[in-house]
Each structure stands twice: as C-alpha cells, then as structure tokens.
Motif scaffolding. Sequence first.
Motif, PDB file in Angstrom:
ATOM      1  N   SER A 195       0.849  -1.188   0.000  1.00 45.92           N
ATOM      2  CA  SER A 195       0.000   0.000   0.000  1.00 45.92           C
ATOM      3  C   SER A 195       0.887   1.241   0.000  1.00 45.92           C
ATOM      4  O   SER A 195       1.861   1.314   0.769  1.00 45.92           O
ATOM      5  CB  SER A 195      -0.909   0.021   1.232  1.00 45.92           C
ATOM      6  N   LEU A 196       0.572   2.209  -0.839  1.00 48.68           N
ATOM      7  CA  LEU A 196       1.345   3.453  -0.875  1.00 48.68           C
ATOM      8  C   LEU A 196       1.265   4.177   0.467  1.00 48.68           C
ATOM      9  O   LEU A 196       2.174   4.949   0.814  1.00 48.68           O
ATOM     10  CB  LEU A 196       0.831   4.359  -1.993  1.00 48.68           C
ATOM     11  N   ASN A 197       0.223   3.922   1.222  1.00 51.51           N
ATOM     12  CA  ASN A 197       0.056   4.580   2.521  1.00 51.51           C
ATOM     13  C   ASN A 197       0.953   3.977   3.602  1.00 51.51           C
ATOM     14  O   ASN A 197       1.037   4.527   4.711  1.00 51.51           O
ATOM     15  CB  ASN A 197      -1.407   4.485   2.976  1.00 51.51           C
ATOM     16  N   ALA A 198       1.621   2.853   3.290  1.00 48.02           N
ATOM     17  CA  ALA A 198       2.421   2.157   4.303  1.00 48.02           C
ATOM     18  C   ALA A 198       3.822   2.746   4.459  1.00 48.02           C
ATOM     19  O   ALA A 198       4.568   2.326   5.344  1.00 48.02           O
ATOM     20  CB  ALA A 198       2.521   0.676   3.952  1.00 48.02           C
ATOM     21  N   TYR A 199       4.165   3.725   3.629  1.00 45.90           N
ATOM     22  CA  TYR A 199       5.524   4.267   3.646  1.00 45.90           C
ATOM     23  C   TYR A 199       5.580   5.593   4.394  1.00 45.90           C
ATOM     24  O   TYR A 199       4.696   6.449   4.250  1.00 45.90           O
ATOM     25  CB  TYR A 199       6.034   4.424   2.213  1.00 45.90           C
ATOM     26  N   GLU A 200       6.618   5.752   5.210  1.00 44.05           N
ATOM     27  CA  GLU A 200       6.708   6.894   6.116  1.00 44.05           C
ATOM     28  C   GLU A 200       7.194   8.165   5.431  1.00 44.05           C
ATOM     29  O   GLU A 200       7.012   9.263   5.962  1.00 44.05           O
ATOM     30  CB  GLU A 200       7.631   6.544   7.289  1.00 44.05           C
ATOM     31  N   SER A 201       7.851   8.033   4.300  1.00 42.87           N
ATOM     32  CA  SER A 201       8.361   9.176   3.547  1.00 42.87           C
ATOM     33  C   SER A 201       8.592   8.721   2.122  1.00 42.87           C
ATOM     34  O   SER A 201       8.540   7.523   1.815  1.00 42.87           O
ATOM     35  CB  SER A 201       9.674   9.692   4.154  1.00 42.87           C
ATOM     36  N   PHE A 202       8.898   9.678   1.238  1.00 37.98           N
ATOM     37  CA  PHE A 202       9.224   9.292  -0.128  1.00 37.98           C
ATOM     38  C   PHE A 202      10.491   8.442  -0.145  1.00 37.98           C
ATOM     39  O   PHE A 202      10.587   7.477  -0.910  1.00 37.98           O
ATOM     40  CB  PHE A 202       9.407  10.531  -1.012  1.00 37.98           C
ATOM     41  N   ASN A 203      11.490   8.778   0.683  1.00 36.86           N
ATOM     42  CA  ASN A 203      12.707   7.974   0.761  1.00 36.86           C
ATOM     43  C   ASN A 203      12.400   6.538   1.156  1.00 36.86           C
ATOM     44  O   ASN A 203      12.972   5.586   0.621  1.00 36.86           O
ATOM     45  CB  ASN A 203      13.693   8.573   1.771  1.00 36.86           C
ATOM     46  N   ASP A 204      11.499   6.389   2.110  1.00 32.27           N
ATOM     47  CA  ASP A 204      11.104   5.054   2.562  1.00 32.27           C
ATOM     48  C   ASP A 204      10.465   4.289   1.410  1.00 32.27           C
ATOM     49  O   ASP A 204      10.731   3.092   1.211  1.00 32.27           O
ATOM     50  CB  ASP A 204      10.127   5.193   3.731  1.00 32.27           C
ATOM     51  N   PHE A 205       9.637   4.966   0.632  1.00 35.25           N
ATOM     52  CA  PHE A 205       9.007   4.354  -0.536  1.00 35.25           C
ATOM     53  C   PHE A 205      10.042   4.033  -1.607  1.00 35.25           C
ATOM     54  O   PHE A 205      10.035   2.942  -2.196  1.00 35.25           O
ATOM     55  CB  PHE A 205       7.950   5.300  -1.095  1.00 35.25           C
ATOM     56  N   PHE A 206      10.943   4.950  -1.850  1.00 37.85           N
ATOM     57  CA  PHE A 206      11.903   4.771  -2.937  1.00 37.85           C
ATOM     58  C   PHE A 206      12.857   3.605  -2.671  1.00 37.85           C
ATOM     59  O   PHE A 206      13.274   2.898  -3.593  1.00 37.85           O
ATOM     60  CB  PHE A 206      12.707   6.056  -3.149  1.00 37.85           C
ATOM     61  N   THR A 207      13.194   3.383  -1.410  1.00 39.59           N
ATOM     62  CA  THR A 207      14.106   2.290  -1.061  1.00 39.59           C
ATOM     63  C   THR A 207      13.337   1.080  -0.535  1.00 39.59           C
ATOM     64  O   THR A 207      13.861   0.287   0.238  1.00 39.59           O
ATOM     65  CB  THR A 207      15.123   2.764   0.002  1.00 39.59           C
ATOM     66  N   ARG A 208      12.097   0.954  -0.980  1.00 41.50           N
ATOM     67  CA  ARG A 208      11.195  -0.101  -0.505  1.00 41.50           C
ATOM     68  C   ARG A 208      11.825  -1.499  -0.645  1.00 41.50           C
ATOM     69  O   ARG A 208      12.562  -1.770  -1.593  1.00 41.50           O
ATOM     70  CB  ARG A 208       9.869  -0.040  -1.266  1.00 41.50           C
ATOM     71  N   GLU A 209      11.503  -2.353   0.308  1.00 43.23           N
ATOM     72  CA  GLU A 209      12.074  -3.694   0.353  1.00 43.23           C
ATOM     73  C   GLU A 209      11.214  -4.682  -0.427  1.00 43.23           C
ATOM     74  O   GLU A 209       9.987  -4.582  -0.447  1.00 43.23           O
ATOM     75  CB  GLU A 209      12.244  -4.168   1.796  1.00 43.23           C
ATOM     76  N   LEU A 210      11.883  -5.617  -1.066  1.00 47.37           N
ATOM     77  CA  LEU A 210      11.203  -6.674  -1.804  1.00 47.37           C
ATOM     78  C   LEU A 210      10.639  -7.726  -0.858  1.00 47.37           C
ATOM     79  O   LEU A 210      11.075  -7.861   0.289  1.00 47.37           O
ATOM     80  CB  LEU A 210      12.181  -7.367  -2.756  1.00 47.37           C
ATOM     81  N   LYS A 211       9.672  -8.503  -1.344  1.00 43.06           N
ATOM     82  CA  LYS A 211       9.226  -9.690  -0.619  1.00 43.06           C
ATOM     83  C   LYS A 211      10.386 -10.684  -0.551  1.00 43.06           C
ATOM     84  O   LYS A 211      11.279 -10.685  -1.412  1.00 43.06           O
ATOM     85  CB  LYS A 211       8.069 -10.363  -1.347  1.00 43.06           C
ATOM     86  N   ASP A 212      10.363 -11.536   0.448  1.00 42.52           N
ATOM     87  CA  ASP A 212      11.351 -12.611   0.514  1.00 42.52           C
ATOM     88  C   ASP A 212      11.272 -13.456  -0.752  1.00 42.52           C
ATOM     89  O   ASP A 212      10.181 -13.778  -1.231  1.00 42.52           O
ATOM     90  CB  ASP A 212      11.088 -13.496   1.733  1.00 42.52           C
ATOM     91  N   ASN A 213      12.431 -13.788  -1.295  1.00 42.95           N
ATOM     92  CA  ASN A 213      12.561 -14.642  -2.483  1.00 42.95           C
ATOM     93  C   ASN A 213      12.010 -14.021  -3.766  1.00 42.95           C
ATOM     94  O   ASN A 213      11.815 -14.731  -4.760  1.00 42.95           O
ATOM     95  CB  ASN A 213      11.886 -16.003  -2.243  1.00 42.95           C
ATOM     96  N   ALA A 214      11.762 -12.705  -3.761  1.00 42.36           N
ATOM     97  CA  ALA A 214      11.313 -12.051  -4.986  1.00 42.36           C
ATOM     98  C   ALA A 214      12.430 -12.008  -6.027  1.00 42.36           C
ATOM     99  O   ALA A 214      12.159 -11.917  -7.223  1.00 42.36           O
ATOM    100  CB  ALA A 214      10.826 -10.642  -4.683  1.00 42.36           C
TER     101      ALA A 214
END
Length: 277
Positions: A54-73
């Motif tokens: 969800s786009l609402n789950a990120y605390e800042s644009f930086n947090d969104f930009f460096t978003r983590e992948l799912k395990d084994n993605a």
Amino acid sequence: MTLFTTMQHLVPQKKLSEVAGRLAASRHPVVKKTFIRSFAKAYGVSLDEYERQSLNAYESFNDFFTRELKDNARPIDSTPNAITSPADGVISQLGQIDKNKLLQAKGRHYDIGQLLADSADAELFTDGSFATVYLAPSNYHRVHMPFDGILTKTRYVPGTLFSVNNNTAANVPDLFARNERLVCLFDTQYGPAAVVMVGAMIVAGIETVATGRIIRKDDIQESPHSMKLAKGDELGRFYLGSTAIVVMPKAAKTDWLEGLHADSVVQMGQLLGTAKA
C-alpha cells in the motif's frame, strides 16, 4: 551535446539535490502522499513484488523509494563462481578493461584510476573486467553483493551530479569518474574486486550497510572495514536513481554471458557471468 546535457551544466546540481533530499525525507502527510502518489503514477510503479503493498504504508518518499522486496522475490543465481547483477536495471556497458580504460558509451572511455580515485587500487584492475548497471527511477533501489567477499575499504569521492542515463553517458566525458561516488573494495576468492555506487542528478544520498548514510563533503573520505558479505546480501541503497559498477581483476578471467549487451534488462541476483577462483 544535447539540450538536456547542456541544461545539466547550467543548473545548480548540488543545491537541487539538497532540496530534493529534504522533500524526499519529509514525513509531512501532504508532502509524502503527494510525492509518492505522483511518482508511482508517473513511472507506473507496481507494488506486487514488494513487502508493503500500500502506498500509505511508507513513512516518507525515501522510505518508498528504497522499498524492500518480498522474501525470495529475487532468487540469487547459484551457478558456481557466479557474478550476479548487483541491482535491478539496464546494462549500460560491460566487457573487458583495456589496460586501464573502461567503456562508458560508444566512442567514450574513462580511466579506472579516476573512477576509484586511487592509482594504487587501480593497478589491481589493469586488464580486468567490468559491468555497469543503470538503475532507472522505477527500479528497486537497493544494491546487493554480486559475489562473496570481505569489504575492506570504502572511499567517498565528491563530484558532480550529472544524470547517468544513456543520453548523458554518450555526451559527458568521464561521467562516472566525475560524479559523486562511493567506492567499495573487497577481498574475494578471485582477488581484489570493487562495487562503485555512482551518484546522479537529484540523488539525495548513498548509504551502505558498513557506513550508514553518507554525508556529503568536499574532500575524499576513506574508511577501513572488515565486513564479510555473501553474494546477494544487501550492500547499500540509493536515495533516487543512479548506477552501480562491478569491477573484477584480470586474474578472475570473468566471462560475461554472451547474450548480455548494452540495454539488456537485468534483475538483482541474475547471472551476469562467471569467474575463475
């Protein structure tokens, strides 16, 4: 020289990146929501492969930009002596280092000593090999280890902040050796190796697991390390898009996959080639 390249010479690169950095780090609800949603729409970002969907789950644009992948993605290739892609992106160039010269774009080369900002380290890679991966804005922006190794040294090198896309690479001499960058040097089973994280226009920062967030300075900053990292481990991340360059020694006799070439799309962990221990 194109109009886009000319404009980059004229704009205040560092001030622009500083302003972008402050906005990208903002946790103000309106600021972060506006930037995240506008960016996701402009670049067609899908969160299907990411841990937070969800786009609402990120605390800042930086947090969104460096978003983590799912395990084994991103499965890490298990081919013996594999050299894997450090990031999602597009191959800018790859091949052999001609004495001390790396290919930047058709007709343009640059010096390994300039890239590493150290002539002694550069000698370790004479006639070695390299692979340059360009991360577009929509890509996953964490950089991972392309081999097993012990991080022995990082070197922050201040510089310009030109864009690092193909257009600029074709028009700005010594682009990767001029831009701000962080040189990461390793001891590996193949000998010395390096991953260079190159900053770019509006890149608000570079971070590694060993250094934390790099603070921009006006002079070269070098730090010793002794950190063991496995192939596929996270090495660092970019706050906005850039380039990662893998540099291998001659002794590794790196054999890049025949089907890879400039403009090949790659994903982190994908096989780029093999080396000889």
